[in-house]
Design an enzyme around this catalytic site. Structure first.
Site, PDB file in Angstrom:
ATOM      1  N   HIS A 194       0.926  -1.275  -0.131  1.00 40.39           N
ATOM      2  CA  HIS A 194       0.071   0.430  -0.095  1.00 40.39           C
ATOM      3  C   HIS A 194       0.882   1.199   0.408  1.00 40.39           C
ATOM      4  CE1 HIS A 194      -3.062   1.662   1.034  1.00 40.39           C
ATOM      5  NE2 HIS A 194      -2.930   3.494   1.886  1.00 40.39           N
TER       6      HIS A 194
ATOM      7  N   GLY B  72       3.116   4.978   4.892  1.00 44.25           N
ATOM      8  CA  GLY B  72       2.992   5.716   6.221  1.00 44.25           C
ATOM      9  C   GLY B  72       1.460   6.027   6.525  1.00 44.25           C
ATOM     10  N   GLU B  73       1.552   5.959   7.782  1.00 46.99           N
ATOM     11  CA  GLU B  73      -0.049   6.000   8.826  1.00 46.99           C
ATOM     12  C   GLU B  73      -1.158   6.524   7.346  1.00 46.99           C
ATOM     13  OE1 GLU B  73       0.966   7.696  12.397  1.00 46.99           O
ATOM     14  OE2 GLU B  73       2.748   6.489  12.472  1.00 46.99           O
TER      15      GLU B  73
ATOM     16  N   GLY C 109      -3.738   9.000   6.529  1.00 45.73           N
ATOM     17  CA  GLY C 109      -4.639   9.741   6.934  1.00 45.73           C
ATOM     18  C   GLY C 109      -2.928  11.022   6.889  1.00 45.73           C
TER      19      GLY C 109
ATOM     20  N   GLY D 130      -1.443  11.446   4.374  1.00 44.89           N
ATOM     21  CA  GLY D 130      -1.891  12.463   2.932  1.00 44.89           C
ATOM     22  C   GLY D 130      -0.498  12.394   1.869  1.00 44.89           C
ATOM     23  N   LYS D 131      -0.638  11.245   1.669  1.00 46.14           N
ATOM     24  CA  LYS D 131       0.456  10.692   0.984  1.00 46.14           C
ATOM     25  C   LYS D 131      -0.070  10.109  -0.667  1.00 46.14           C
ATOM     26  CE  LYS D 131      -0.200   6.415   2.792  1.00 46.14           C
ATOM     27  NZ  LYS D 131      -0.767   6.397   3.877  1.00 46.14           N
TER      28      LYS D 131
ATOM     29  N   ASP E 295      -2.099   3.662  -3.754  1.00 47.17           N
ATOM     30  CA  ASP E 295      -3.038   2.702  -3.265  1.00 47.17           C
ATOM     31  C   ASP E 295      -2.333   1.976  -3.127  1.00 47.17           C
ATOM     32  OD1 ASP E 295      -4.703   2.050  -1.051  1.00 47.17           O
ATOM     33  OD2 ASP E 295      -6.261   1.377  -2.363  1.00 47.17           O
TER      34      ASP E 295
ATOM     35  N   GLU F  40      -6.081   8.559  -6.696  1.00 46.74           N
ATOM     36  CA  GLU F  40      -7.878   9.435  -5.282  1.00 46.74           C
ATOM     37  C   GLU F  40      -7.768  10.489  -3.944  1.00 46.74           C
ATOM     38  OE1 GLU F  40     -10.772   7.338  -2.080  1.00 46.74           O
ATOM     39  OE2 GLU F  40      -8.744   6.055  -3.118  1.00 46.74           O
TER      40      GLU F  40
ATOM     41  N   ARG G 185      16.837  10.625  15.741  1.00 47.78           N
ATOM     42  CA  ARG G 185      16.687  12.136  15.139  1.00 47.78           C
ATOM     43  C   ARG G 185      17.599  12.191  13.564  1.00 47.78           C
ATOM     44  NH1 ARG G 185      18.227  18.025  16.712  1.00 47.78           N
ATOM     45  NH2 ARG G 185      17.980  19.082  14.993  1.00 47.78           N
TER      46      ARG G 185
END
Length: 318
Positions: free
Chosen positions: A146, A161-162, A164, A166-167, A185, A210, A252
């Site tokens: 994904h 990424g997680e 929501g 905005g990928k 997707d 999408e 970091r």
């Protein structure tokens, strides 16, 4: 994962036009296929197709000018014996190349043993190259991940990424900056050799992106042909995380470059924290440029460590 099946009729139809071949014998064995055990144990596509060789069973055997000469330039008994030995190889198909004519004994053997035999005027070397490339991709280890797969500055980059974060919106911004979309997707990934993974878009999602609130966008129709790519080789994974995840799970300045295992191959990885006000598209392009430097042998982090070590040794203050 169980390998896909390639039967004689599938192979014949796939290259009917490009190899311009004819089906000479074994028409009743159209369902004959590559042995699954041989496919799983094959180290490369070279194990699946090659010139006639009695020590390589279960592969497509290609007969060029020299191979036909070997089968026919001897006593009648020796020729029959050499042709009969081909049966023990259990080939999924025989390919007669170089415009060679089929010896009658070979035709009879294929009919008796139910072995499909194709004939083409193309060179044996060309036939082998074409079939190896096809079989290598067809039987490659594969998976679906994904994310948004893109061509960024000439490098295949998978944005994950997680949920929501905005990928897809990031993908859209990168497209407006001149980069190309491969898949949104769902990304189909194939291990085409020991060090290379190739990714492409499932047919159902071709050219589509999408964006929440807008819906499906046809990137090719909106931005033009140059905004999409058919496939790319995966070189970098950019993983987007929230601030709390970054602080909890990642350093970091990691002491060593991050990688992620994909189909048994380590793929370089960078992690980018998503917070309001950050220009993620610029950060992604910077990460890609830095990865290109690393692939060229330029390690900025290691250079910094070396500078730090020299400064400490000299007693200078920072």
């Amino acid at each position: 994962m169980k390998p896909n099946v390639v039967s004689a009729d599938v192979l014949f139809e796939e290259f009917r036009t490009s190899l311009r071949w004819e089906w000479l014998a074994g028409l009743g064995a159209s369902e004959r296929r590559f042995d699954e055990v041989a496919v799983r144990s094959a180290r490369s596509s070279a194990d699946l197709v090659g010139y006639l060789n009695y020590i390589h069973p279960y592969r497509a055997q290609v007969l060029g000018e020299r191979e036909i000469a070997y089968l026919t330039n001897s006593t009648t008994e020796d020729c029959r014996r050499r042709i009969a030995r081909i049966v023990t190889l259990e080939p999924p198909v025989l390919v007669l190349a170089d415009g060679q004519g089929a010896p009658d004994e070979l035709l009879s053997m294929c009919e008796r043993a139910h072995i499909p035999m194709f004939s083409t005027k193309e060179s044996a070397a060309f036939v082998i190259d074409v079939l190896r490339a096809y079989l290598s991709k067809h039987f490659a280890d594969r998976t679906t991940m994904h994310g948004v797969f893109m061509d960024i500055l000439g490098m295949g980059v998978l944005i994950t990424g997680e949920s929501g974060l905005g990928k897809s919106e990031l993908g859209l911004e990168l497209i407006t900056r001149g980069n190309g979309l491969v898949a949104d997707d769902a990304v189909d990934l194939y291990r085409i050799n020991q060090t290379t993974i190739e990714g492409k878009c499932p047919d159902l999602l071709q050219n589509l992106l999408e964006v929440r609130g807008i819906g499906l966008l046809d990137i090719r129709a909106i931005f033009g042909e140059t905004a999409v790519r058919r496939k790319m080789r995966l070189k970098l994974i950019v993983h987007l995380v929230r601030k709390e995840t970054m602080e909890r799970d990642y350093d970091r300045l990691p002491a060593a470059p991050l990688t992620q295992d994909v189909l048994g191959i380590p793929v370089m990885k960078v992690v980018i924290q998503v917070v309001a006000g950050r220009n993620i598209a610029v950060l992604v392009e910077a990460a890609v440029r830095n990865t290109i430097l690393q692939l060229r042998g330029i390690d900025t982090y290691q250079e910094f460590v070396d500078r730090h070590r020299k400064a400490m040794a000299s007693g200078r203050e920072f």
